[in-house]
Design a protein around this motif. Structure first.
Motif, PDB file in Angstrom:
ATOM      1  N   LEU A  91     -35.202 -60.764  23.288  1.00  0.00           N
ATOM      2  CA  LEU A  91     -34.870 -61.760  22.697  1.00  0.00           C
ATOM      3  C   LEU A  91     -34.771 -63.082  22.602  1.00  0.00           C
ATOM      4  N   GLU A  92     -35.081 -63.920  23.733  1.00  0.00           N
ATOM      5  CA  GLU A  92     -34.893 -65.107  23.366  1.00  0.00           C
ATOM      6  C   GLU A  92     -36.365 -65.579  22.962  1.00  0.00           C
ATOM      7  N   LEU A  93     -37.299 -65.055  23.316  1.00  0.00           N
ATOM      8  CA  LEU A  93     -38.994 -64.965  22.605  1.00  0.00           C
ATOM      9  C   LEU A  93     -38.485 -64.979  21.328  1.00  0.00           C
ATOM     10  N   GLY A  94     -37.838 -63.907  20.775  1.00  0.00           N
ATOM     11  CA  GLY A  94     -37.920 -63.661  19.479  1.00  0.00           C
ATOM     12  C   GLY A  94     -37.232 -64.549  18.773  1.00  0.00           C
ATOM     13  N   ALA A  95     -36.081 -65.251  18.675  1.00  0.00           N
ATOM     14  CA  ALA A  95     -35.347 -66.448  18.947  1.00  0.00           C
ATOM     15  C   ALA A  95     -36.860 -67.507  18.271  1.00  0.00           C
ATOM     16  N   THR A  96     -37.692 -67.902  19.326  1.00  0.00           N
ATOM     17  CA  THR A  96     -37.868 -68.681  18.493  1.00  0.00           C
ATOM     18  C   THR A  96     -39.026 -68.065  18.297  1.00  0.00           C
ATOM     19  N   THR A  97     -40.055 -67.523  17.705  1.00  0.00           N
ATOM     20  CA  THR A  97     -40.561 -66.422  17.031  1.00  0.00           C
ATOM     21  C   THR A  97     -40.214 -66.725  15.542  1.00  0.00           C
ATOM     22  N   LEU A  98     -38.403 -66.472  15.526  1.00  0.00           N
ATOM     23  CA  LEU A  98     -37.710 -66.656  13.819  1.00  0.00           C
ATOM     24  C   LEU A  98     -37.258 -67.707  13.476  1.00  0.00           C
ATOM     25  N   GLN A  99     -37.170 -68.477  14.527  1.00  0.00           N
ATOM     26  CA  GLN A  99     -37.284 -69.704  13.704  1.00  0.00           C
ATOM     27  C   GLN A  99     -38.718 -70.267  13.280  1.00  0.00           C
ATOM     28  N   HIS A 100     -39.872 -70.468  13.921  1.00  0.00           N
ATOM     29  CA  HIS A 100     -40.903 -70.211  13.390  1.00  0.00           C
ATOM     30  C   HIS A 100     -40.944 -70.282  11.416  1.00  0.00           C
ATOM     31  N   VAL A 101     -40.499 -69.103  11.492  1.00  0.00           N
ATOM     32  CA  VAL A 101     -40.233 -67.944  10.611  1.00  0.00           C
ATOM     33  C   VAL A 101     -39.553 -69.042   9.565  1.00  0.00           C
ATOM     34  N   ARG A 102     -38.427 -68.582   9.568  1.00  0.00           N
ATOM     35  CA  ARG A 102     -37.348 -69.529   8.821  1.00  0.00           C
ATOM     36  C   ARG A 102     -37.841 -70.949   8.731  1.00  0.00           C
ATOM     37  N   ARG A 159     -32.579 -60.428   9.278  1.00  0.00           N
ATOM     38  CA  ARG A 159     -33.045 -61.291   9.998  1.00  0.00           C
ATOM     39  C   ARG A 159     -33.228 -61.329  11.469  1.00  0.00           C
ATOM     40  N   LEU A 160     -33.752 -61.082  12.220  1.00  0.00           N
ATOM     41  CA  LEU A 160     -34.148 -61.218  13.747  1.00  0.00           C
ATOM     42  C   LEU A 160     -35.471 -61.119  13.434  1.00  0.00           C
ATOM     43  N   GLY A 161     -35.636 -61.788  15.462  1.00  0.00           N
ATOM     44  CA  GLY A 161     -36.569 -61.966  16.169  1.00  0.00           C
ATOM     45  C   GLY A 161     -37.009 -60.881  17.100  1.00  0.00           C
ATOM     46  N   ASP A 162     -38.219 -60.848  18.210  1.00  0.00           N
ATOM     47  CA  ASP A 162     -38.321 -59.559  19.032  1.00  0.00           C
ATOM     48  C   ASP A 162     -39.702 -60.090  19.569  1.00  0.00           C
ATOM     49  N   GLY A 163     -39.335 -60.494  20.907  1.00  0.00           N
ATOM     50  CA  GLY A 163     -41.385 -60.894  21.170  1.00  0.00           C
ATOM     51  C   GLY A 163     -41.794 -62.490  20.231  1.00  0.00           C
ATOM     52  N   HIS A 164     -42.849 -61.751  19.681  1.00  0.00           N
ATOM     53  CA  HIS A 164     -43.596 -62.290  19.216  1.00  0.00           C
ATOM     54  C   HIS A 164     -43.746 -62.150  18.164  1.00  0.00           C
ATOM     55  N   PHE A 165     -42.615 -61.384  17.365  1.00  0.00           N
ATOM     56  CA  PHE A 165     -42.320 -60.056  15.958  1.00  0.00           C
ATOM     57  C   PHE A 165     -41.134 -60.931  15.396  1.00  0.00           C
ATOM     58  N   ALA A 166     -40.930 -61.106  13.751  1.00  0.00           N
ATOM     59  CA  ALA A 166     -39.795 -61.469  13.581  1.00  0.00           C
ATOM     60  C   ALA A 166     -39.455 -60.807  12.666  1.00  0.00           C
TER      61      ALA A 166
END
Length: 353
Positions: free
Chosen positions: A174-185, A266-273
């Protein structure tokens, strides 16, 4: 143990059990994993079904009859929380022999694959709501009944992500996922809108830096897939904006009801969102190049789901997209499946009497 990891495993087991079930076993399998009153939102023509009995009778049982040996091959499993709900998201394909008609699509008696996305809400360890996203026109294409003009992008099968990119049913980040989702958003919020759409050349730079130069964009049948930003803009972006020059994303009221328009996940998990809405976009059909259809002038809502993968530098390198094209076209006045009835069975008369 994380409830999100448990939920991934439960959804994986449900798909496995459904692939082994037929007849009354389908109802028993759904009952073992779902709340009895679970809501099923399924791409057109199913739309919304209430309760596992309705879902079994209207969707899963006919699908099993048409594909008696199908199995699910899923690309990844994402999990996390959105608006206080425990969610799991996945896409992949149901593969099997199309042995009987389904939705009027004649059988091929050979191997076919149905693109399938699932966005699932878990409550107390059981499934409470499911969004089922299908690429029905692609199955029509495989059966020889493709309903649109030649698609501008590639019609080939969507590629699964690289084997070392994570997001399995046996792990969560979830930590990396939050970063991935941030880039997507950041990318999504930078998309051109309103008057900016009149000058796409001046607005592309707002979101282009978020994309890898060799990005893959996987579109549904009718649009097709492309590689690189030039391919995306030529094969999808330009045609879509020409068709819907006023397209706009829906701003969701996060304090409102769960079924409000806008992103329901709307969520991120690892390198995916993943982000998805039911609907997530509005637009007026004013241009004539998209899918080769004459402009209808109708304002339509669009059910869309996007799955993203970023590379090690945080660039978006994969984007898999499901759009409910049959629902969009139905609003614009074209009933693709009704048209298929007469094409597949020439004995039917369009003219009464």
């Amino acid at each position: 143990m994380s409830p999100h990891l448990d939920n991934k495993r439960r959804l994986t087991e449900l798909l496995y059990r459904l692939s082994e079930s037929d007849g009354t076993a389908i109802d028993q399998t759904l009952a073992a994993f779902c709340h009895p009153d679970a809501v099923w939102r399924i791409f057109h023509p199913f739309n919304e079904l209430h309760g596992i009995e309705a879902a079994g009778a209207a969707f899963w049982a006919p699908l099993r009859e048409a594909f008696p040996d199908w199995e699910a091959r899923m690309a990844f499993m994402l999990a996390g929380e959105y608006e206080g709900r425990e969610c799991v998201s996945t896409w992949g394909v149901l593969m099997g022999n199309l042995a009987r008609p389904w939705l009027g699509i004649p059988p091929t008696h050979g191997l076919c694959s149905l693109r399938l996305g699932l966005n699932v809400v878990f409550r107390e360890g059981r499934i409470a709501k499911v969004h089922v996203l299908l690429d029905i026109p692609d199955l029509m294409r495989q059966a020889g009944y493709y309903p649109f003009r030649r698609m501008p992008g590639s019609a080939e099968a969507w590629a699964f992500p690289p084997c070392d990119s994570g997001a399995t049913a046996e792990g969560i980040d979830l930590e990396l996922g939050a970063t991935t989702l941030q880039h997507v958003r950041e990318m999504q919020l930078g998309l051109a809108k309103g008057d900016e759409l009149k000058d796409l050349g001046a607005t592309r730079s707002k979101h282009s830096p978020h994309w890898h130069k060799h990005m893959m964009w996987y579109g549904p049948a009718g649009i097709g897939s492309s590689r690189g930003q030039r391919g995306f803009l030529d094969y999808h972006g330009a045609l879509f904006i020409q068709a819907f020059p006023d397209r706009e994303g829906i701003v969701r009221d996060h304090a409102g009801p769960e079924d409000a328009h806008g992103h329901y996940i709307r969520l991120g998990d690892g390198h995916f969102a993943v982000t998805a809405g039911w609907p997530s976009l509005y637009g007026t059909h004013l241009g004539g190049q998209w899918l080769g259809l004459a402009p209808s002038g109708k304002r339509v809502e669009m059910r869309v789901a996007d799955w993203y993968r970023t590379d090690r530098d945080g660039k978006i390198i994969d984007n898999w997209v499901m759009m409910d094209l049959l629902h969009i076209l139905h609003q614009a006045g074209l009933d693709v499946l009704d048209d298929l009835r007469y094409i597949a069975d020439p004995s039917l008369k369009r003219w009464p009497g």
